[in-house]
Design a protein around this motif. Structure first.
Motif, PDB file in Angstrom:
ATOM      1  N   SER A   1      86.757  25.549   3.933  1.00  0.00           N
ATOM      2  CA  SER A   1      87.780  24.559   3.556  1.00  0.00           C
ATOM      3  C   SER A   1      88.530  24.048   4.779  1.00  0.00           C
ATOM      4  O   SER A   1      88.885  22.865   4.854  1.00  0.00           O
ATOM      5  CB  SER A   1      88.765  25.175   2.559  1.00  0.00           C
ATOM      6  N   ALA A   2      88.778  24.953   5.736  1.00  0.00           N
ATOM      7  CA  ALA A   2      89.478  24.554   6.962  1.00  0.00           C
ATOM      8  C   ALA A   2      88.679  23.514   7.728  1.00  0.00           C
ATOM      9  O   ALA A   2      89.225  22.516   8.223  1.00  0.00           O
ATOM     10  CB  ALA A   2      89.729  25.780   7.836  1.00  0.00           C
ATOM     11  N   LEU A   3      87.356  23.723   7.825  1.00  0.00           N
ATOM     12  CA  LEU A   3      86.509  22.757   8.516  1.00  0.00           C
ATOM     13  C   LEU A   3      86.385  21.457   7.724  1.00  0.00           C
ATOM     14  O   LEU A   3      86.406  20.364   8.277  1.00  0.00           O
ATOM     15  CB  LEU A   3      85.123  23.364   8.764  1.00  0.00           C
ATOM     16  N   HIS A   4      86.257  21.611   6.396  1.00  0.00           N
ATOM     17  CA  HIS A   4      86.143  20.423   5.546  1.00  0.00           C
ATOM     18  C   HIS A   4      87.379  19.543   5.644  1.00  0.00           C
ATOM     19  O   HIS A   4      87.271  18.311   5.612  1.00  0.00           O
ATOM     20  CB  HIS A   4      85.941  20.847   4.086  1.00  0.00           C
ATOM     21  N   LYS A   5      88.537  20.179   5.747  1.00  0.00           N
ATOM     22  CA  LYS A   5      89.781  19.404   5.797  1.00  0.00           C
ATOM     23  C   LYS A   5      89.754  18.419   6.959  1.00  0.00           C
ATOM     24  O   LYS A   5      90.079  17.237   6.810  1.00  0.00           O
ATOM     25  CB  LYS A   5      90.982  20.343   5.927  1.00  0.00           C
ATOM     26  N   GLY A   6      89.347  18.900   8.126  1.00  0.00           N
ATOM     27  CA  GLY A   6      89.288  18.032   9.293  1.00  0.00           C
ATOM     28  C   GLY A   6      88.308  16.887   9.111  1.00  0.00           C
ATOM     29  O   GLY A   6      88.607  15.728   9.430  1.00  0.00           O
ATOM     30  N   VAL A   7      87.116  17.196   8.581  1.00  0.00           N
ATOM     31  CA  VAL A   7      86.076  16.171   8.387  1.00  0.00           C
ATOM     32  C   VAL A   7      86.516  15.140   7.349  1.00  0.00           C
ATOM     33  O   VAL A   7      86.358  13.927   7.552  1.00  0.00           O
ATOM     34  CB  VAL A   7      84.752  16.828   7.951  1.00  0.00           C
ATOM     35  N   TYR A   8      87.091  15.608   6.239  1.00  0.00           N
ATOM     36  CA  TYR A   8      87.477  14.687   5.168  1.00  0.00           C
ATOM     37  C   TYR A   8      88.641  13.789   5.581  1.00  0.00           C
ATOM     38  O   TYR A   8      88.686  12.614   5.186  1.00  0.00           O
ATOM     39  CB  TYR A   8      87.844  15.477   3.902  1.00  0.00           C
ATOM     40  N   ILE A   9      89.564  14.320   6.352  1.00  0.00           N
ATOM     41  CA  ILE A   9      90.678  13.495   6.838  1.00  0.00           C
ATOM     42  C   ILE A   9      90.153  12.395   7.762  1.00  0.00           C
ATOM     43  O   ILE A   9      90.553  11.230   7.657  1.00  0.00           O
ATOM     44  CB  ILE A   9      91.737  14.366   7.549  1.00  0.00           C
ATOM     45  N   ALA A  10      89.233  12.759   8.658  1.00  0.00           N
ATOM     46  CA  ALA A  10      88.633  11.758   9.554  1.00  0.00           C
ATOM     47  C   ALA A  10      87.897  10.694   8.753  1.00  0.00           C
ATOM     48  O   ALA A  10      88.008   9.481   9.031  1.00  0.00           O
ATOM     49  CB  ALA A  10      87.685  12.441  10.537  1.00  0.00           C
TER      50      ALA A  10
ATOM     51  N   SER B   1      79.996   7.634  12.112  1.00  0.00           N
ATOM     52  CA  SER B   1      81.262   7.249  12.742  1.00  0.00           C
ATOM     53  C   SER B   1      82.156   8.443  13.023  1.00  0.00           C
ATOM     54  O   SER B   1      82.893   8.463  14.009  1.00  0.00           O
ATOM     55  CB  SER B   1      81.995   6.223  11.875  1.00  0.00           C
ATOM     56  N   THR B   2      82.115   9.465  12.169  1.00  0.00           N
ATOM     57  CA  THR B   2      82.946  10.653  12.373  1.00  0.00           C
ATOM     58  C   THR B   2      82.166  11.775  13.060  1.00  0.00           C
ATOM     59  O   THR B   2      82.489  12.951  12.895  1.00  0.00           O
ATOM     60  CB  THR B   2      83.501  11.156  11.028  1.00  0.00           C
ATOM     61  N   LEU B   3      81.131  11.408  13.819  1.00  0.00           N
ATOM     62  CA  LEU B   3      80.290  12.404  14.477  1.00  0.00           C
ATOM     63  C   LEU B   3      81.097  13.322  15.396  1.00  0.00           C
ATOM     64  O   LEU B   3      80.759  14.489  15.569  1.00  0.00           O
ATOM     65  CB  LEU B   3      79.182  11.707  15.276  1.00  0.00           C
ATOM     66  N   GLY B   4      82.172  12.805  15.998  1.00  0.00           N
ATOM     67  CA  GLY B   4      82.973  13.628  16.907  1.00  0.00           C
ATOM     68  C   GLY B   4      83.407  14.924  16.274  1.00  0.00           C
ATOM     69  O   GLY B   4      83.271  16.005  16.868  1.00  0.00           O
ATOM     70  N   ILE B   5      83.914  14.879  15.035  1.00  0.00           N
ATOM     71  CA  ILE B   5      84.368  16.098  14.377  1.00  0.00           C
ATOM     72  C   ILE B   5      83.243  16.769  13.583  1.00  0.00           C
ATOM     73  O   ILE B   5      83.198  17.997  13.475  1.00  0.00           O
ATOM     74  CB  ILE B   5      85.583  15.819  13.459  1.00  0.00           C
ATOM     75  N   THR B   6      82.322  15.969  13.053  1.00  0.00           N
ATOM     76  CA  THR B   6      81.199  16.564  12.323  1.00  0.00           C
ATOM     77  C   THR B   6      80.363  17.438  13.249  1.00  0.00           C
ATOM     78  O   THR B   6      79.955  18.543  12.881  1.00  0.00           O
ATOM     79  CB  THR B   6      80.299  15.463  11.713  1.00  0.00           C
ATOM     80  N   LEU B   7      80.105  16.956  14.452  1.00  0.00           N
ATOM     81  CA  LEU B   7      79.342  17.732  15.427  1.00  0.00           C
ATOM     82  C   LEU B   7      80.133  18.954  15.892  1.00  0.00           C
ATOM     83  O   LEU B   7      79.550  20.001  16.177  1.00  0.00           O
ATOM     84  CB  LEU B   7      78.972  16.851  16.621  1.00  0.00           C
ATOM     85  N   ALA B   8      81.452  18.839  15.941  1.00  0.00           N
ATOM     86  CA  ALA B   8      82.282  19.981  16.335  1.00  0.00           C
ATOM     87  C   ALA B   8      82.120  21.134  15.352  1.00  0.00           C
ATOM     88  O   ALA B   8      82.044  22.302  15.748  1.00  0.00           O
ATOM     89  CB  ALA B   8      83.746  19.565  16.425  1.00  0.00           C
ATOM     90  N   THR B   9      82.050  20.813  14.050  1.00  0.00           N
ATOM     91  CA  THR B   9      81.882  21.864  13.048  1.00  0.00           C
ATOM     92  C   THR B   9      80.492  22.491  13.106  1.00  0.00           C
ATOM     93  O   THR B   9      80.295  23.614  12.659  1.00  0.00           O
ATOM     94  CB  THR B   9      82.116  21.312  11.625  1.00  0.00           C
TER      95      THR B   9
END
Length: 690
Positions: free
Chosen positions: A293-302, A423-431
Motif C-alpha cells: 500500500s505504501a508503494l501504491h500510494k506513491g504510484v497512484y498519486i503520481a 509517463s509515471t515511469l520515474g516512480i514506477t521504476l523506483a518501486t
C-alpha cells in the motif's frame, strides 16, 4: 519561449532529484567491516562484468556505425543517424550503469537501516530505486530534447524533417538494452539456478549461505541483470514511445504541437513522480499488504496528477478540438495501472493463484511445473484484453476511423497512450528497482551473521520486491506492445504503405507474419538455452568446491567466490551475442527478401506472439518464485520439506522465464521495429518481392 524548453526543464528536474536522492543514500552508514567487505566483493564483481560487457558491445556498435555511415554517405539517411546511434547506446548504458552503482552502494546501507527499523530499510532501498527511475527518465528526455533543438536549428523548424530523423534515433538505445537485458539475465539466472540447485536442494543450506560458492555471483547478478539490464531496458522503452508518438503526430498533420506533446507529457510525469515519491513510507512491523500500500500510494498519486494536469496540457498545446487525445493518454495510464494490479494478483502469495500453485508442490516438481505454466498461460488473457481495449479507445477517441481518411490521427492516439502509460515511469521504476537492493540486503544480512530480525525485515522487502518486479515487467511489456504498434505504423509511413489496404491474402504479408510469429519463440529458446548452459557450469563448479575444499561446510574453509563470478561473466558475454544479433538482422533479411509488406507482416506477428509469450513467462516465473517464498514462510511443511524442494525446482525454471527471456522479449519486438524504420529506404529499394 519554445514549449520544448519545458521538456528540457523536466529532464533537469529528474536528474537533480536523482543526484539529491543518491547523496542521501550515500550519507547513510554502511555498517560493520564485515558488511563492507561482502558488499565490496559484490560491487567489484558487478563493475568487472559491466566493464567487460561494454567492451564486447562496443565492437558491435563500431561495426553498425560504419554501416550506417556508409548508408548516410550514399543518401539513404542523414549523418545524424550514425551519431545518434552511438549517443543513444551510450545514454542507455549510462542509465543502467548509474542504477547499478547506486544499487551496489545501497545494499549494505539497507542492511544497516534494517537493524534500526523496517521503515529505515524501505526508505534507503526505495531511494536507491528512485535514483534509477529518475536517471532513466531524465537521461531519456535530455537525449530527446537536445536532439530536438539540434535538428530544429539545422532544418529551420521543418517538423516533418525533425520527426523523420528523430524516429531513427532509438535504435542505439534498443541495441544496448537488448545486450544488457540478455547478458545480465544470463549472468544472474545462471548464478541463481546453480546456487539454488546445489546449495538449497542438494546441500540443504539456506539461501545466501556464505558456504555456497555461488552466492556472491548470485548477488552480483541481481545488480547486472535486474538493475543495469532493467535500466537500459526501460530507458529504451521510454525513448521509443516518445519518438514514435512524435513521428506519427507529424504524419497525422498535428505539426509541432503534436511533436512536442509526448515530450512535455513526459516532463509532467517526472514532476508527478517526484511528488509521489514523498508519500512512500511505512510503519514498523508493517505487513506485506501495508508495504504494498505504501508503494501504491506513491504510484497512484503520481498517476492522479498526470490524469488531471494532462487535460490542460493537451487542450493547451493542441486545442480543445483534440480532447480525444487526452482520453487516449488516460486510457494508457489506466491500462498500465490495471495490468500492474492484475500482475500483482497473479504473482503475489497473498492471492489465490500463487497459493494454489504452492499447494501443487505437495505432489512434486512435475505438478509444480504444470501448474506454473498453466497459471502463466491463463494470465495472458487480462493484459491482452486491456491492451486491446486501450488501443480501441485511443484510436477512436483521437479521431481515427476504419477508413484511410483519419488513420494516422488514430494511430497517434495509440502512440500517445503508450507515452501516458510510461509517463509515471520515474516512480514506477523506483518501486521495481528497489527489489534487487532488498534482495542483496538479505544476502548481506545472512552472510554477515546479522540478528534474525534483520533478515526478517529484508525478507519482507524482498518478497514485496518480487511482486513489484513482476508488476514492473507487466507494465513494461504492455507499453512495449503499444509502442511496437506505433513503430509499425511509423515504418509503413516511411515506406509510404497504405496500412488500411494491407491484406493477409498478400503472400509476402502472410509469410512475414508467420516468420514474425516464430521469432519470439526462437529467441526465447536461445536465451533459455544460454541460461541452462551457463548454469550447468556453475552447478559443476559448486559441486567441485563442496567436494574438494576442506572445511567448507563447517565454515572453516573459504569458498572460491571469484571462480563462479568469472564463469558467469564469460558465459553471459559469450552466449548473449547470438540472440541479440538475431533481433537486429531479422528485419533486414526479411525486408531484403519479402520487401516492405513482408516486414509489416513480420513485425505484426512478432508483436502479437512476443507480447503474449512475455506476459506468460514473466507471470509464471513470478508466481513460482513467490510460491517458494510462501512455503519458506511455513506453508506446506516449510523449509526443507518435499514441497519446498519441488518449489525450488519450479523457481529455477521460472528464473530464466521472468528475468531473462520474458523481459527481453519486449525489447526484441521494439528493436526489430526500430531497425526496420532505420533501414526502410534500403528495404524499399532493394527488397526482392516488392
Amino acid at each position: 519561449m519554445d514549449i520544448m524548453f519545458w521538456a528540457l526543464i523536466g529532464a533537469v528536474i529528474a536528474l537533480v532529484f536523482a543526484a539529491v536522492a543518491a547523496s542521501g543514500v550515500l550519507k547513510k552508514s554502511e555498517g560493520s567491516e564485515k558488511i563492507k567487505k561482502i558488499a565490496g566483493a559484490i560491487r567489484r564483481g558487478a563493475n568487472a562484468y559491466l566493464k567487460r560487457q561494454y567492451k564486447t558491445v562496443a565492437i558491435f556498435f563500431v561495426i553498425v556505425t560504419i554501416v550506417l555511415a556508409i548508408l548516410a554517405a550514399t543518401g539513404f539517411m542523414t549523418f545524424f543517424v550514425p551519431i545518434a546511434f552511438i549517443v543513444g547506446g551510450v545514454f542507455s548504458a549510462l542509465a543502467g550503469f548509474i542504477g547499478m552503482k547506486i544499487a551496489t552502494a545501497a545494499n549494505s546501507r539497507t542492511v544497516t537501516g534494517a537493524t534500526k527499523s523496517l521503515n529505515s530499510a524501505l526508505r534507503v532501498s526505495f531511494s536507491s530505486g528512485a535514483v534509477m527511475g529518475m536517471t532513466v527518465v531524465g537521461l531519456g528526455l535530455l537525449y530527446l530534447t537536445i536532439w530536438y533543438f539540434i535538428l530544429n536549428a539545422y532544418f529551420a523548424g521543418d517538423t516533418a524533417q525533425i520527426a523523420s530523423n528523430m524516429l531513427m534515433f532509438g535504435m542505439g538505445a534498443s541495441c544496448m538494452a537488448l545486450f544488457a537485458r540478455v547478458g545480465g539475465g544470463i549472468f544472474t539466472k545462471a548464478a541463481d539456478v546453480g546456487a539454488d540447485l546445489v546449495g538449497k536442494v542438494e546441500a540443504g543450506i539456506p539461501e545466501d549461505d556464505p558456504r555456497n560458492p555461488a552466492t556472491i555471483a548470485d548477488n552480483v547478478g541481481d545488480n547486472v541483470g535486474d538493475v543495469a539490464g532493467m535500466g537500459a531496458d526501460l530507458y529504451e522503452s521510454y525513448v521509443g514511445s516518445i519518438i514514435s508518438a512524435g513521428a506519427l503526430a507529424v504524419a497525422a498533420g498535428l505539426g509541432g504541437g503534436g511533436l512536442a506533446l509526448p515530450m512535455v507529457l513526459a516532463a509532467l510525469g517526472i514532476v508527478a513522480s517526484v511528488i509521489g515519491s514523498f508519500f512512500v513510507k511505512t510503519k514498523e512491523n508493517a505487513s506485506q499488504k501495508n508495504l504494498l500500500s505504501a508503494l501504491h500510494k506513491g504510484v497512484y498519486i503520481a498517476a492522479a496528477i498526470v490524469a488531471v494536469a494532462g487535460y490542460f496540457l493537451v487542450t493547451g498545446i493542441l486545442g480543445p478540438d483534440h480532447v480525444g487525445v487526452y482520453v487516449a493518454i488516460l486510457s494508457g495510464l489506466v491500462a498500465g495501472i490495471i495490468i500492474g494490479y492484475y500482475t500483482e494478483y497473479v504473482t503475489s502469495d497473498h492471492f489465490k493463484p500463487t497459493k494454489d500453485l504452492a499447494e501443487s508442490t505437495v505432489t512434486g516438481p512435475a505438478t509444480t511445473i504444470i501448474s506454473g505454466i498453466a497459471l502463466g498461460m491463463k494470465s495472458t488473457a487480462v493484459p491482452v484484453i486491456v491492451v486491446v481495449a486501450s488501443v480501441l479507445i485511443s484510436y477512436f477517441a483521437s479521431g481515427g476511423t476504419l477508413g484511410s481518411g483519419s488513420f494516422e490521427v488514430g494511430l497517434y492516439g495509440v502512440a500517445i497512450s503508450a507515452v501516458g502509460m510510461l509517463s509515471t515511469l520515474g516512480i514506477t521504476l523506483a518501486t521495481d528497482a528497489y527489489g534487487p537492493v532488498a534482495d542483496n540486503a538479505g544476502g548481506l544480512a545472512e552472510m554477515s551473521g546479522q540478528d534474525p530480525v534483520v533478515r526478517e525485515r529484508t525478507d519482507a522487502l524482498d518478497s514485496l520486491g518480487n511482486t513489484t518486479a513482476a508488476t514492473g515487467k507487466g507494465f513494461a511489456i504492455g507499453s512495449a506492445a503499444l509502442t511496437a504498434l506505433a513503430l509499425i505504423a511509423a515504418f509503413a509511413d516511411q515506406c509510404q504503405i497504405d496500412m488500411s489496404a494491407l491484406s493477409l491474402l498478400d503472400p509476402t504479408v502472410l509469410m512475414g507474419l508467420l516468420i514474425g510469429a516464430m521469432l519470439p519463440f526462437l529467441f526465447s529458446s536461445m536465451t533459455m538455452s544460454a541460461v541452462g548452459k551457463a548454469a550447468m557450469k556453475i552447478v559443476v563448479e559448486v559441486r567441485r568446491q563442496f567436494r574438494e575444499i576442506k572445511g567448507i561446510m563447517t565454515g572453516e574453509g573459504e569458498p572460491d567466490y571469484e571462480s563462479c563470478v568469472d564463469i558467469c561473466t564469460k558465459g553471459a558475454l559469450h552466449l548473449m551475442l547470438a540472440p541479440a544479433i538475431l533481433g537486429f538482422v531479422a528485419p533486414i533479411i526479411v525486408g531484403l527478401i519479402l520487401g516492405a509488406n513482408g516486414v509489416v507482416g513480420m513485425l505484426g506477428g512478432a508483436t502479437a506472439t512476443g507480447f503474449v509469450l512475455a506476459v506468460m513467462m514473466s507471470n509464471s516465473g513470478g508466481a513460482w518464485d513467490n510460491a517458494k517464498k510462501y512455503i519458506e514462510g511455513g506453508a506446506h511443511g516449510g523449509k526443507g520439506s518435499e514441497a519446498h524442494k519441488a518449489a525450488v525446482v519450479g523457481d529455477t525454471v521460472g528464473d530464466p522465464f521472468k528475468d531473462t527471456s520474458g523481459p527481453s522479449l519486449n525489447i526484441l519486438i521494439k528493436l526489430m521495429s526500430m531497425v526496420a524504420v532505420v533501414f526502410a529506404a534500403v528495404i524499399v529499394q532493394y527488397g526482392i518481392l516488392q
